[in-house]
Design a protein around this motif. Structure first.
Motif: not given
Length: 317
Positions: A197-209
């Motif tokens: 889940m941490e890996g999946v949710l990393s998409i929402f925490k990116m600095k370079h969206k």
């Protein structure tokens, strides 16, 4: 196991896997059927299609870094590139095995926990799925009757509902068991799911969206371009409509996701889509094989070299 033996195995096993996957794929090619069209094809367009495909894989490897950064991991780009090509090569042997190997590469060479790297791969697939749904939506608008007919022939609503209900019941039962249990197995599963889940949710925490979104669009743009420009390799396909290309592209993409690299079924799916648009059967089938074979050869070469060079690169550095 001695350290010396481990080093040898890390060199021998990748080489053996590369040879196996390469032999397995080439042994399935219907050479006699596609040779006449291969001889008359325009290799410039085929090469351009391969180039676009290669660019998409490089972009996918670079995009992966954006998902890993929020978790504090800065991976080396060569490892990411080789992991991506290994993924595609391995999937020709065992469907979806490549994703496991891809995550394992980071675990072995970048010290990224397997569940976290695998979670980012799942996040990638989610982003890809959104783009694919967008392409399907556009195609549905352009060719509504064809898509509706295809879905009606391919899926049975009653079976889908039954499997869906059974699947939900099983998932709920497993969730309740794991949540309440304190067994070693349950604890391992919880740890794995937390990392996933941490890996999946990393998409929402990116600095370079925006960079991630740009790479995602670029990847799929290259997929479409490699398919489109390759149609120019055969004179009989010089008047293929955009709708036909989109439908064939979607059909072919599904075969890759559902089988080991779309072997055998990819050309058949392309032929089925093109012939629906009154395009001759033989050039349609030949194009499917030329398209699949050209991209497959590129994957075999790049994937085999990645299998071989990956342990060497990480040993040298």
């Amino acid at each position: 196991m001695s350290p010396k033996l481990k080093k040898r195995l890390r060199l021998i096993i990748p080489l053996a896997l590369a040879v196996f996957f390469g032999w397995f794929t080439f042994s399935k090619l219907p050479i006699d059927e596609i040779i006449p069209y291969v001889k008359s094809a325009n290799y410039w367009w085929i090469g351009l299609g391969v180039f676009f495909g290669f660019l998409s894989h490089l972009s996918r490897a670079y995009r992966w870094k954006y998902l890993l950064e929020p978790m504090g991991y800065q991976i080396k780009l060569p490892n990411s590139i080789m992991a991506v090509f290994i993924t595609y090569l391995a999937n020709y042997g065992i469907p979806r095995s490549g994703e496991v190997l891809r995550a394992a590469v980071l675990t072995n060479y970048e010290n990224v926990p397997f569940e976290k790297s695998f979670g980012t791969i799942v996040a990638e697939r989610m982003a890809d799925l959104i783009v694919m749904l967008g392409i399907i939506t556009i195609t549905l608008i352009l060719e509504f009757d064809f898509i509706l007919n295809l879905l009606q022939k391919s899926f049975h609503p009653e079976k889908l509902i039954l499997f869906g209900v059974i699947g939900i019941i099983i998932l709920v039962a497993l969730y309740m068991f794991i949540k309440r249990s304190q067994s070693k197995f349950a604890v391992k599963v919880k740890t794995f799911m937390t990392g996933l889940m941490e890996g999946v949710l990393s998409i929402f925490k990116m600095k370079h969206k925006w960079a991630f979104i740009a790479h995602t669009l670029f990847i799929w743009g290259m997929y479409l371009l490699m398919f489109y420009v390759t149609t120019f390799a055969l004179p009989d396909l010089d008047k293929v409509s955009v709708g036909a290309i989109l439908v064939a592209f979607i059909s072919a993409s599904f075969t890759i996701a559902a089988t080991n690299g779309g072997i055998f079924v990819y050309p058949a799916a392309v032929m089925a889509a093109f012939t629906t648009f009154q395009i001759a059967k033989d050039p349609s089938y030949a194009f499917g094989w030329i398209m699949w074979s050209s991209q497959t050869i590129m994957i075999i070469i790049a994937g085999s070299l990645s299998f071989i060079y990956l342990p060497i690169y990480n040993r040298i550095k």
